[in-house]
Design an enzyme around this catalytic site. Structure first.
Site, short mmCIF file in Angstrom:
data_model
loop_
_atom_site.label_atom_id
_atom_site.label_comp_id
_atom_site.label_asym_id
_atom_site.label_seq_id
_atom_site.Cartn_x
_atom_site.Cartn_y
_atom_site.Cartn_z
N GLU A 115 -1.58 -6.99 -0.34
CA GLU A 115 -0.24 -6.65 0.50
C GLU A 115 0.38 -7.87 0.09
OE1 GLU A 115 -3.55 -8.71 3.66
OE2 GLU A 115 -4.48 -6.93 3.71
N CYS A 135 -1.69 0.67 0.22
CA CYS A 135 -3.41 1.00 0.67
C CYS A 135 -3.78 1.57 -0.64
CB CYS A 135 -3.80 2.17 1.42
SG CYS A 135 -3.53 1.91 2.93
N GLU A 154 -6.27 3.66 -2.20
CA GLU A 154 -5.94 5.09 -2.10
C GLU A 154 -4.56 5.25 -2.99
OE1 GLU A 154 -7.01 3.31 0.79
OE2 GLU A 154 -8.20 3.98 1.43
N CYS A 161 -2.49 7.34 3.70
CA CYS A 161 -2.95 7.91 2.52
C CYS A 161 -3.85 9.08 2.83
CB CYS A 161 -4.33 7.06 2.32
SG CYS A 161 -3.46 4.73 2.17
N1 THU Z 1 -6.28 -0.29 3.59
C1 THU Z 1 -5.82 0.46 2.70
O1 THU Z 1 -6.61 -0.06 1.96
N2 THU Z 1 -6.66 1.72 2.58
C2 THU Z 1 -7.09 2.29 4.08
O2 THU Z 1 -7.03 3.72 3.87
C3 THU Z 1 -6.90 1.44 5.16
C4 THU Z 1 -6.39 0.07 4.96
C5 THU Z 1 -5.68 -1.69 3.85
C6 THU Z 1 -4.10 -2.15 4.36
C7 THU Z 1 -4.21 -3.57 4.30
O3 THU Z 1 -4.40 -4.31 3.32
C8 THU Z 1 -6.24 -4.40 4.67
O4 THU Z 1 -6.54 -2.46 4.31
C9 THU Z 1 -5.70 -4.03 6.32
O5 THU Z 1 -5.64 -2.92 7.44
#
Ligand code: THU
Length: 131
Positions: free
Chosen positions: A44, A53, A55, A88
């Site tokens: 983040e 994300c 993935e 993703c």
């Molecule tokens: N997030 C992921 O890493 N992968 C996903 O497919 C959905 C969301 C993360 C993004 C953010 O840091 C947190 O989850 C909340 O949305």
């Protein structure tokens, strides 16, 4: 590689998540056709929209090392198995429209499986540009 092992890679990768704003840690483990595993976690940013994300971190790590063929991805997050976000799904579809997606809770205990084509039916990919 066994699916349980790939899930454990994702569970481990999740421990590196940098998620101070959402508090929602995600780990991913992408299994390449050559047997290599590329892991990722969400990263983040104080400028929220720049968040990446787990993935996509895993995909970009693999592709940046010359690997483009994948069999499966395991994702670990939350109290119940969570599916990959739409962005993703699209990025995974570029390289592996037949990918097996293994969704697990944060501890890797509860697992659900789906093919990427079920999660992103009639997806837009490289073939769409050539049609
Ligand atoms: N997030 C992921 O890493 N992968 C996903 O497919 C959905 C969301 C993360 C993004 C953010 O840091 C947190 O989850 C909340 O949305």
């Amino acid at each position: 590689m066994k699916e349980e092992e790939l899930v454990q890679w994702a569970v481990e990768a999740r421990t590196n998540a940098y998620a101070p704003y959402s508090g929602f840690a995600v780990g991913a483990a992408l299994l390449a056709e050559d047997g290599r595993v590329f892991t990722g976690c969400n990263v983040e940013n104080a400028a929220f929209g720049l968040t990446m994300c787990a993935e996509r971190v895993a995909v970009f790590k693999a592709v940046s090392e010359g690997v483009r063929e994948f069999e499966a991805i395991a994702i670990a997050c939350g109290k119940v198995p969570c599916p990959p976000c739409g962005a993703c799904r699209q990025v995974l579809y570029e390289f592996a429209p037949d990918l097996l997606v293994i969704m697990a809770d944060a501890e890797g205990k509860e697992v659900q499986k789906a093919k990427l084509g079920e999660l992103l039916p009639r997806g837009f990919g490289p073939k769409s540009l050539r049609a």
